[in-house]
Design an enzyme around this catalytic site. Structure first.
Site, mmCIF file in Angstrom:
data_model
loop_
_atom_site.group_PDB
_atom_site.id
_atom_site.type_symbol
_atom_site.label_atom_id
_atom_site.label_comp_id
_atom_site.label_asym_id
_atom_site.label_seq_id
_atom_site.Cartn_x
_atom_site.Cartn_y
_atom_site.Cartn_z
ATOM 1 N N HIS A 143 -4.162 -7.673 -11.962
ATOM 2 C CA HIS A 143 -5.507 -7.746 -11.198
ATOM 3 C C HIS A 143 -5.998 -9.009 -11.424
ATOM 4 O O HIS A 143 -6.306 -9.688 -10.517
ATOM 5 C CB HIS A 143 -6.354 -6.619 -11.925
ATOM 6 C CG HIS A 143 -6.059 -5.413 -11.622
ATOM 7 N ND1 HIS A 143 -6.233 -4.547 -12.572
ATOM 8 C CD2 HIS A 143 -5.717 -4.825 -10.327
ATOM 9 C CE1 HIS A 143 -5.920 -3.040 -12.025
ATOM 10 N NE2 HIS A 143 -5.702 -3.329 -10.836
ATOM 11 N N LYS A 152 -8.706 9.320 -8.275
ATOM 12 C CA LYS A 152 -7.743 9.095 -9.435
ATOM 13 C C LYS A 152 -8.373 9.452 -10.703
ATOM 14 O O LYS A 152 -7.920 9.420 -11.821
ATOM 15 C CB LYS A 152 -7.476 7.511 -9.672
ATOM 16 C CG LYS A 152 -6.686 6.941 -8.420
ATOM 17 C CD LYS A 152 -6.440 5.602 -8.487
ATOM 18 C CE LYS A 152 -5.505 4.983 -7.471
ATOM 19 N NZ LYS A 152 -5.183 3.624 -7.617
ATOM 20 N N ARG A 207 3.029 -4.948 -5.804
ATOM 21 C CA ARG A 207 3.834 -5.211 -6.741
ATOM 22 C C ARG A 207 5.211 -4.939 -6.659
ATOM 23 O O ARG A 207 6.207 -5.573 -7.103
ATOM 24 C CB ARG A 207 3.435 -4.035 -8.068
ATOM 25 C CG ARG A 207 2.064 -4.220 -8.696
ATOM 26 C CD ARG A 207 1.638 -3.187 -9.631
ATOM 27 N NE ARG A 207 1.738 -2.052 -8.754
ATOM 28 C CZ ARG A 207 0.953 -0.779 -8.972
ATOM 29 N NH1 ARG A 207 0.569 -0.928 -10.207
ATOM 30 N NH2 ARG A 207 0.868 0.047 -8.223
ATOM 31 N N SER A 263 -2.496 0.065 -13.859
ATOM 32 C CA SER A 263 -3.335 0.840 -14.641
ATOM 33 C C SER A 263 -2.885 1.731 -15.411
ATOM 34 O O SER A 263 -3.225 2.248 -16.595
ATOM 35 C CB SER A 263 -4.661 0.710 -14.135
ATOM 36 O OG SER A 263 -5.292 -0.289 -13.584
#
Length: 165
Positions: A20, A44, A95, A133
């Site tokens: 990030h 989430k 990514r 994460s």
């Protein structure tokens, strides 16, 4: 009317990773103002509260010595937050190919909802492209070392959080 380019980099940032921070640093150079938009109502189930995530990111940004980044949390549709902030650009980090497919679809949904908003994709750099994460939390939960994935401060906060879970 101003010609300043304002971009929003949205996410849950639960927690903020070196990946990030890579996207933030690179975006801050490209735009006059960068707003880090922390999604409060994430599906989430974040480990950290929205306020904790704001504080966490502000702490990390203090080390960057840049004045064109602000951190705000938001609820609801991203495009509404972007409009409210008078921005026209959404930054998304990529990514892998799997990220691209999802982000590509999301960019078209956002464009359909508000055709004046553009999405800019930034590929993650080679040394951080694998970090998520979710992986960071799992590694921490299982007692692994995350010093190459998150800052020392975030690592400390994660360890403390999992002691209390």
């Amino acid at each position: 009317m101003t010609n300043k380019k304002t971009a929003v980099y949205p996410g849950t940032f639960d927690p903020i990773t070196l990946g990030h921070l890579d996207i933030i640093k690179r975006s801050a150079i490209l735009f006059d103002k960068l707003i880090i938009g922390i999604a409060e109502n994430s599906q989430k189930s974040p480990l950290f509260s929205a306020n904790d995530r704001v504080d966490m990111i502000k702490y990390e940004l203090d080390k960057l010595y840049t004045k064109n980044i602000v951190v705000k949390s938001f609820n609801g549709l991203l495009v509404e937050f972007v409009k409210k902030e008078s921005a026209h650009i959404i930054i998304r980090g990529l990514r892998a190919v799997a990220d691209f497919e999802y982000e590509f679809q999301m960019s078209f949904v956002n464009k359909t909802l508000e055709n004046k908003i553009e999405t800019v994709f930034l590929p993650a750099t080679e040394n951080v492209h694998f970090i998520s994460s979710t992986f960071v939390k799992e590694v921490t939960k299982l007692g692994g070392n995350t010093k190459k994935l998150v800052s020392q401060n975030v690592q400390k906060l994660l360890i403390e959080k999992f002691k209390n879970v």
